[in-house]
Design a protein around this motif. Structure first.
Motif, PDB file in Angstrom:
ATOM      1  N   THR A  51       1.267  -3.677   4.467  1.00  0.00           N
ATOM      2  CA  THR A  51       0.076  -4.197   4.117  1.00  0.00           C
ATOM      3  C   THR A  51      -0.077  -4.314   2.626  1.00  0.00           C
ATOM      4  O   THR A  51       0.183  -2.791   1.294  1.00  0.00           O
ATOM      5  CB  THR A  51      -1.055  -3.045   3.708  1.00  0.00           C
ATOM      6  OG1 THR A  51      -0.969  -2.321   5.153  1.00  0.00           O
ATOM      7  CG2 THR A  51      -2.565  -2.961   3.970  1.00  0.00           C
ATOM      8  N   SER A  99       1.619   0.724   5.903  1.00  0.00           N
ATOM      9  CA  SER A  99       1.073   0.769   4.658  1.00  0.00           C
ATOM     10  C   SER A  99       2.589   0.371   3.983  1.00  0.00           C
ATOM     11  O   SER A  99       2.205  -0.294   3.306  1.00  0.00           O
ATOM     12  CB  SER A  99       0.961   2.074   3.935  1.00  0.00           C
ATOM     13  OG  SER A  99       1.930   2.756   4.274  1.00  0.00           O
ATOM     14  N   LEU A 142       0.894  -1.320   0.343  1.00  0.00           N
ATOM     15  CA  LEU A 142       0.160  -0.017   0.062  1.00  0.00           C
ATOM     16  C   LEU A 142       1.218   1.364  -0.459  1.00  0.00           C
ATOM     17  O   LEU A 142       0.936   2.020  -0.456  1.00  0.00           O
ATOM     18  CB  LEU A 142      -1.069   0.624   0.988  1.00  0.00           C
ATOM     19  CG  LEU A 142      -2.329   1.255   2.325  1.00  0.00           C
ATOM     20  CD1 LEU A 142      -3.183   1.594   0.146  1.00  0.00           C
ATOM     21  CD2 LEU A 142      -2.374   0.735   2.918  1.00  0.00           C
ATOM     22  N   LEU A 143       2.186   1.222   0.178  1.00  0.00           N
ATOM     23  CA  LEU A 143       2.083   1.876   0.857  1.00  0.00           C
ATOM     24  C   LEU A 143       3.575   2.865  -0.498  1.00  0.00           C
ATOM     25  O   LEU A 143       3.680   4.266  -1.376  1.00  0.00           O
ATOM     26  CB  LEU A 143       4.445   1.900   1.337  1.00  0.00           C
ATOM     27  CG  LEU A 143       5.345   3.262   1.748  1.00  0.00           C
ATOM     28  CD1 LEU A 143       4.427   4.338   2.633  1.00  0.00           C
ATOM     29  CD2 LEU A 143       6.404   2.835   2.874  1.00  0.00           C
ATOM     30  N   ALA A 152      -5.533  -4.387   0.344  1.00  0.00           N
ATOM     31  CA  ALA A 152      -6.123  -3.197   0.516  1.00  0.00           C
ATOM     32  C   ALA A 152      -6.767  -3.574  -0.023  1.00  0.00           C
ATOM     33  O   ALA A 152      -8.261  -2.465   0.451  1.00  0.00           O
ATOM     34  CB  ALA A 152      -4.913  -2.658   0.540  1.00  0.00           C
ATOM     35  N   THR A 205       3.010  10.039   3.776  1.00  0.00           N
ATOM     36  CA  THR A 205       2.972   8.913   4.387  1.00  0.00           C
ATOM     37  C   THR A 205       4.951   8.728   3.657  1.00  0.00           C
ATOM     38  O   THR A 205       5.032   8.643   2.670  1.00  0.00           O
ATOM     39  CB  THR A 205       1.793   8.033   3.311  1.00  0.00           C
ATOM     40  OG1 THR A 205       0.592   8.898   3.318  1.00  0.00           O
ATOM     41  CG2 THR A 205       1.636   7.377   4.486  1.00  0.00           C
ATOM     42  N   LEU A 218      -6.845   1.959   7.490  1.00  0.00           N
ATOM     43  CA  LEU A 218      -7.735   1.419   6.981  1.00  0.00           C
ATOM     44  C   LEU A 218      -8.535   0.770   7.662  1.00  0.00           C
ATOM     45  O   LEU A 218      -8.489  -0.229   8.435  1.00  0.00           O
ATOM     46  CB  LEU A 218      -6.445  -0.156   6.146  1.00  0.00           C
ATOM     47  CG  LEU A 218      -7.384  -1.043   4.616  1.00  0.00           C
ATOM     48  CD1 LEU A 218      -5.877  -1.388   4.615  1.00  0.00           C
ATOM     49  CD2 LEU A 218      -7.413  -1.951   5.471  1.00  0.00           C
ATOM     50  N   THR A 269      -5.015   8.568   4.760  1.00  0.00           N
ATOM     51  CA  THR A 269      -3.650   9.029   4.760  1.00  0.00           C
ATOM     52  C   THR A 269      -3.727  10.768   5.045  1.00  0.00           C
ATOM     53  O   THR A 269      -4.636  11.629   5.428  1.00  0.00           O
ATOM     54  CB  THR A 269      -2.759   9.094   3.944  1.00  0.00           C
ATOM     55  OG1 THR A 269      -3.049   9.979   2.502  1.00  0.00           O
ATOM     56  CG2 THR A 269      -2.928   7.841   2.510  1.00  0.00           C
ATOM     57  N   CYS A 325       4.959   4.422   8.510  1.00  0.00           N
ATOM     58  CA  CYS A 325       3.714   4.603   7.054  1.00  0.00           C
ATOM     59  C   CYS A 325       2.607   4.503   7.687  1.00  0.00           C
ATOM     60  O   CYS A 325       1.474   3.879   6.867  1.00  0.00           O
ATOM     61  CB  CYS A 325       4.720   3.552   6.579  1.00  0.00           C
ATOM     62  SG  CYS A 325       4.349   2.035   7.282  1.00  0.00           S
ATOM     63  N   VAL A 367      -9.071   4.130   2.972  1.00  0.00           N
ATOM     64  CA  VAL A 367      -8.044   3.944   2.943  1.00  0.00           C
ATOM     65  C   VAL A 367      -7.929   5.921   4.044  1.00  0.00           C
ATOM     66  O   VAL A 367      -8.807   6.729   2.687  1.00  0.00           O
ATOM     67  CB  VAL A 367      -6.729   4.205   2.489  1.00  0.00           C
ATOM     68  CG1 VAL A 367      -5.810   4.397   3.305  1.00  0.00           C
ATOM     69  CG2 VAL A 367      -6.624   2.337   2.404  1.00  0.00           C
TER      70      VAL A 367
END
Ligand code: FES
Ligand code: FES
Lengths: 752, 170
Positions: free
Chosen positions: B61, B58, B22-23, B66, B35, B51, B73, B47, B71
């Motif tokens: 993840t 993230s 996810l990051l 995901a 992030t 979620l 951020t 990070c 989400v």
């Protein structure tokens, strides 16, 4: 909870995620680079075969020492640190190549295909080995593993040991520590059409970075422009290695003609970047029956690792402050820097004093305990007072020597006297042993006799009344831009909104030295004052007529410029218009030079620093008899910092410094195994978490310092340098056991 | 096509993006760089994002897991007019920000904490956010900030929901 609101110029950007750190920057067509390490601690005949890597998809180029147009090695004192290693490997952190590819994934894949071979040689793994006769010589320069030696000779201790009631001979050992800034090293470099390479990097010192980059590229300093961007922490740790990361990315940009990003994984950062110097110290101390320290002999060895970096300066501070804040008439010290094949050591917040204080502040408690004197009394008898003479022969005058007052304030706040009587000293009814402990210090402000100390500031007034400010001090997260802005607002009597701190580049403002040694506030702040004085003079001279008074009668406050007796005033908008009509540029450039210091190397005597910060920290804790677990219950920190320009930020520096010191005392240990390490991320290397800390109280003590034009001294480093011995003393008062090696790990069997 | 909702906006997730974290999806593919990446191994909390209202790291993840979720951020926290979320405002007011690299993760952890516990004690805050490392502040002013934010949200009966959600769905 604090009520007064904090101010920071970068708070909004940082709390919304808008602040731009190096890895947040991208350019179209940007390539990605990654480093390649040689899996050796010490080796010769290094051979690199990149042919397979070059065939890997997306790989653009593999760069080694052979591609370097300038010098592949550089350094702040000795030019021995390889930006690309060739021939000989001296540590496990050495980089032999970088791989440049279209994506980071492709770069990593290609890097795995670079073949490296070398002939291992016997490594030197520690101070003892390095000092053995016939040991392999590690440094590339010189013929000995002793790379620096400072002497201090003040009086003659030898005859006085005979008169001492108590003689202590003690050994202490401190560990290597990783700075653990949350943002790993990253650089983005862009080749500009005019031949200049632009550098956006996570580094602590743009000018030092520029020197590294220019050396590697073989270009003049004017062909490298290092920009200031947000930096995710430094603590002394983002100089040499961070600069080299920038230099490598710059070379890749130059050779490929494309923007290049070199972002470090945490593992690479831990593997390659320099650490806090591990120290081994031996003290012989003679004390009279009343607790007077009569004589001291100290010998210290600092593990410099494979490269010199700033070892001579770190060990110099250990020499100048070799026996804490005590006025000792007869003291000799020898401090050595020793080269080994360990990952090298360099600057870290504290810079050679946390190690020494760990020893000295325990010795004071040990002596007090043996002589049955109160630890506070023991300190009071020996500590520096107004006009005392330090171990370097410096008379402490010209500023307020407030150490006793600082100690009293902390003692009072935490209730040390009563609580000291309640300490367990090894026996308690339940499982928890209770102890309280404290430590005190003085810290020479700024660089002292170790370097050239000056800083510049530019004030650039705009036609609409807004003001651009820039200084040579670099923002590392500590809030220096905010501090400078507050100083200028005060000096010109204007609203903060009027001032914009301009992030400078190395091509704009003159080199003002590193933001190190707790010098940002004192040097930078003073340079703002000097520039502001010139600026006010310029404005007074040219506005006096409009204000119908003499220039010396013009005053600046309430966001306006005033004539005599407030009869006439000008807004800044009006004032700027007037100046432009007169064709006067509302611009000032000021430089502050630190007051003189002096040093005689032969005997380690002189006026080491132009002023000192006085500190005391105290801690309450409990030790579990069954598990040995240490729980911190309360911490109070008190520091005379001259003047607090931004109270919330000063407290933040205190809490942060104390917390790093707690890590040093109880948790952190950058363990080397045969020159390598498993401490490559925050699992094997543990730093303090929220739950490891008690509530803390910070006490700001203000005795305006005359050598600083704002009255402020600084707080970054004093905050970190004494909590470890305070904890060690509290652990002793809880358990009755002395821990002279860091980190302190209490084993249940110690308490049996 | 898989989708994910980030700060009130729907994003298509291409098949080749399912193998990303996810990051990476946020930072590398969509240039949401608020992030931060401090360790990429789930060890530092830099990070952290919310979620489905829970704080997650993230970096560990996978996008494959995901997809389909909602989400938030750091970029989605402030109000549409740029006013800071009470948690963000408290971080500013309490001096809880130094280098700022841990700050986005801290704010998102605090958000998830206050959602599940509107009245956290200082002890609750320390326990609930201990996965977020900060090397600069010693945490004291961060704990102050979270405590103050929770108080402000309660006493002024504010919605703890971030700007993106109030703007979009509410
Ligand atoms: S970057 Fe995800 S936990 Fe550190
Ligand atoms: S503010 Fe720097 S890591 Fe938290």
């Amino acid at each position: 909870m604090q009520t007064e609101k904090a101010y920071r110029n970068d708070a909004y950007a940082k709390v919304t995620g808008r602040a731009t750190y190096a890895d947040d920057i991208s350019f179209s067509g940007m390539l990605h680079a990654v480093p390649v390490y040689a899996d050796y601690v010490a080796a010769k005949d290094l051979r690199i075969d990149a042919s397979e890597a070059l065939r890997s998809p997306g790989c653009v180029r593999v760069i080694t020492a052979a591609d370097v147009p300038g010098s592949a090695t550089f350094g702040q004192i000795e030019k021995d640190y390889p930006m690309f290693v060739s021939g000989q490997v001296r540590s496990w952190g050495d980089v032999c190549a970088i791989v440049v590819a279209e994506t980071r994934v492709a770069a990593k894949a290609a890097a795995a295909l670079v073949k490296i071979e070398a002939t291992p040689v016997k490594p030197v793994l520690g101070i003892d080995e390095a000092l053995k006769p016939g040991a392999p010589v590690v440094p590339s320069y010189g013929d000995s593993n002793i790379v620096t030696h400072h002497r201090l000779r003040h009086g003659d201790p030898e005859p006085l040991f005979a008169q001492a009631e108590l003689i202590l001979e003690e050994d202490f050992e401190t560990q290597a520590i990783e700075h653990s800034y949350m943002e790993p090293e990253t650089a983005v470099c862009v080749p500009r059409s005019d031949g200049v390479v632009e550098v956006y990097g996570s580094m602590q010192h743009p000018f030092s970075t520029r020197r590294f980059v220019a050396a590697l590229l073989g270009e003049p300093l004017s062909s490298v422009e290092v920009y200031t961007i947000a930096v995710g922490g430094g603590f002394g740790g983002k100089d040499d290695t961070a600069a080299v990361v920038c230099a490598r990315a710059a070379l890749a940009a130059k050779l490929t003609g494309k923007p290049v990003k070199l972002r470090y994984d945490r593992e690479w950062s831990f593997r390659e970047s320099y650490k806090r110097h591990p120290y081994r110290m031996h003290y012989k101390v003679g004390v009279s029956s009343e607790g007077q320290v009569l004589a001291v002999k100290a010998t210290m060895y600092a593990d410099s690792g494979a490269y010199l970096s700033v070892t001579p300066w770190v060990t110099w501070r250990s020499t100048a402050q070799c026996f804490g804040p005590y006025a000792i008439d007869n003291i000799h010290a020898d401090v050595y820097g020793v080269a080994t094949n360990n990952i090298f050591s360099g600057a870290m917040r504290g810079f050679g004093s946390p190690q020494v204080n760990f020893a000295v502040e325990q010795i004071m408690d040990m002596a007090a305990h043996k002589l049955k004197i109160h630890p506070l009394g023991m300190r009071r008898i020996n500590m520096v007072k107004q006009d005392s003479v330090t171990v370097t022969g410096q008379k402490l005058s010209g500023h307020t020597v407030s150490l006793e007052d600082v100690m009293n304030r902390v003692v009072h706040e935490i209730g040390y006297r009563k609580k000291y009587e309640k300490c367990s000293f090894g026996t308690a009814d339940g499982d928890e042993l209770y102890g309280i402990g404290l430590a005190i210090s003085y810290r020479g402000a700024s660089l002292g006799a170790e370097g050239m100390d000056f800083c510049s500031c530019i004030i650039n007034g705009q036609y609409d009344g807004s003001i651009l400010l820039e200084t040579g001090i670099h923002e590392n997260g500590q809030g220096s831009e905010t501090t400078m802005t507050l100083v200028l607002a005060e000096e010109l009597g204007v609203d903060l909104k009027r001032i914009r701190y301009r992030r400078s580049s190395t091509s704009v403002i003159p080199d003002s030295g590193t933001t190190v040694a707790t010098r940002g506030t004192i040097l930078g702040g003073s340079s703002v004052v000097i520039a502001a004085r010139q600026y006010r003079k310029l404005l007074s001279d040219h506005l006096a007529e409009r204000l119908r008074c003499k220039p010396e009668e013009v005053t600046f406050h309430d966001d306006k410029i005033w004539g005599l007796n407030y009869a006439y005033s000008l807004t800044w908008e009006e004032a700027m218009k007037e100046l432009f009509l007169q064709r006067i540029t509302p611009y000032a450039f000021g430089t502050f030079q630190a007051p003189p210091v002096s040093w005689d190397d032969t005997n380690g005597q002189g006026d080491a620093y132009f002023t000192y910060v006085y500190s005391c920290q105290a801690v309450e804790l409990s030790v579990n008899k069954k598990t040995g677990a240490v729980t911190l219950l309360n911490i109070v920190a008190g520091h005379d910092i001259g003047k607090a320009i931004n109270k919330a930020m000063v407290l933040g520096q205190m809490y942060g410094g104390v917390t790093q010191g707690v890590g040093m005392a109880l948790m952190e240990d950058f363990v080397r195994e045969e020159g390598k390490t498993r401490c490559l991320n925050f699992d094997a290397y543990k730093i303090p978490r929220m739950t490891d800390l008690p509530e803390m109280t910070g006490i700001i003590i203000e005795n305006h310092d005359p050598s600083s034009l704002t009255g402020a001294k600084g707080i970054g480093e004093p905050a970190l340098e004494i909590i470890a011995p305070a904890i060690a003393n509290a652990v002793f008062n809880a358990t009755g056991v002395r821990y002279t090696k860091l980190p302190i790990r209490v084993q249940p069997e110690d308490l049996a | 096509m898989n989708t994910i909702t980030i700060n009130g906006t729907h994003y298509d997730v291409k098949d080749d993006e399912l193998s990303l974290s996810l990051l990476e999806f946020l930072r590398e593919r969509n240039y949401m760089t608020g992030t931060k990446n401090g360790c990429e191994r789930g060890l530092c909390g830099s990070c952290t994002v919310a979620l489905n209202d829970k704080a997650v790291r993230s970096c560990i993840t996978p996008m494959a897991k995901a997809v389909g979720s909602t989400v938030v951020t750091i970029e989605g926290m402030e109000r549409p007019d740029g006013t800071l979320h009470p948690i963000q405002q408290a971080f500013v007011d309490c001096g809880a920000i130094q280098c700022g690299f841990c700050t986005p993760g801290m704010v998102m952890s605090a958000y998830a904490l206050i959602l599940r516990n509107p009245e956290p004690s200082r002890e609750d805050i320390r326990k609930g956010m201990k996965g977020n490392l900060c090397r600069c502040t010693g945490y004291q002013q961060i704990v102050d900030a979270v405590e103050q934010a929770a108080t402000v949200i309660r006493e002024q009966a504010l919605s703890p929901r971030p700007g993106c959600e109030r703007d979009g769905s509410a």
